[in-house]
Motif scaffolding. Structure first.
Motif: not given
Length: 261
Positions: A20-21, A24-25, A27, A48, A51-52, A220, A222-223, A226
């Motif tokens: 997860c960490y 998040r990095e 793009h 990644a 999700r985003h 933060e 992991p949600s 996630e």
């Protein structure tokens, strides 16, 4: 979502946290490459993209739809400057992010002979953003001086080098090159880990102000979203590339998905 499922999604493993960490990095629209023996970065790239970073291009060595002829075309892509992100690791990583993938001990009479660079010399010089990762964190793995230098994150004047190292991710936290010399400093810790613990398990100085440096933030956790995406969606894709890793870390979720379907 049932109460039992909420409880399951509130706890997570070290591997899931690192995935997860790293995810998040990454793009959107980036070209992301993952080499061999790298299930955690592979899962991070897939997470990644799920999700985003839906328009990212993800190339994982070993994937069924590998679009290159062997690895030469893959490295050609890097050398043209078209690879945005890649992940590397090392048996040893020093205070500047240099890595050792060759030997432990004297090169002529090593205690351990390692597999070798596996293209990391090219990768570190040609990819725009490099993430180092290590699934353990101890003094032997993070010495002040390497037994052998396999590849480096920066080079002298007049030598071509892309932007280079973003950070080093471990089960304890993140170290990043800070300052003009690019020396690694502790940038964040995982929940429940104090900066002094990270320093105590690192063979070089991490630049802490004191043993309980309150300026170092926590990552933060992991949600639930996630973790749900990772366990019930990404794990199925990952199983095609790293079946053993997927079974070991996501086997229960793979089985439950089959039962539900």
């Amino acid at each position: 979502m049932s109460r039992m499922e909420q409880v399951r999604l509130s706890s997570y493993s070290m591997e899931e946290a690192m995935i997860c960490y790293l995810a998040r990095e990454l793009h959107n629209h980036e070209v992301i490459g993952v080499g061999n023996n790298s299930p955690i970065p592979a899962a991070a790239a897939l997470l990644a993209k799920a999700r985003h970073a839906k328009q990212a291009s993800v190339y994982i060595l070993g994937q069924c739809d590998w679009p290159f002829q062997g690895t030469k075309e893959f490295f050609d892509l890097m050398q043209r400057g078209e690879m945005d992100v890649f992940f590397l690791s090392g048996a040893q990583i020093d205070s500047y992010g240099r890595i050792n993938l060759h030997t432990i001990g004297d090169y002529g009479k090593p205690k351990v002979r390692l597999p070798g660079g596996a293209g990391s010399g090219v990768v570190y010089f040609t990819c725009k953003r490099i993430f180092l990762f290590k699934t353990d964190h101890g003094i032997k793995g993070f010495p002040e001086t390497l037994d052998f230098v396999t590849s480096i994150p920066s080079s002298g004047k007049g030598i071509y080098h892309q932007n280079g190292l973003v950070g080093v991710y471990t089960p304890l936290g993140v170290m990043k090159p800070i300052g003009p010399d690019g020396r690694l400093k502790l940038a964040a810790t995982v929940p429940g880990v104090k900066p002094a613990e990270v320093q105590g398990r690192t063979g070089f100085d991490l630049g802490l102000n004191n043993d309980d440096d309150t300026s170092i933030p926590n990552l933060e956790p992991p949600s639930t979203n996630e973790l749900a995406t990772l366990r019930y969606e990404v794990s199925h894709e990952l199983r095609r590339i790293y079946p053993l890793f997927a079974k070991q870390h996501f086997g229960a979720y793979l089985k439950s998905a089959v039962v539900q379907s």
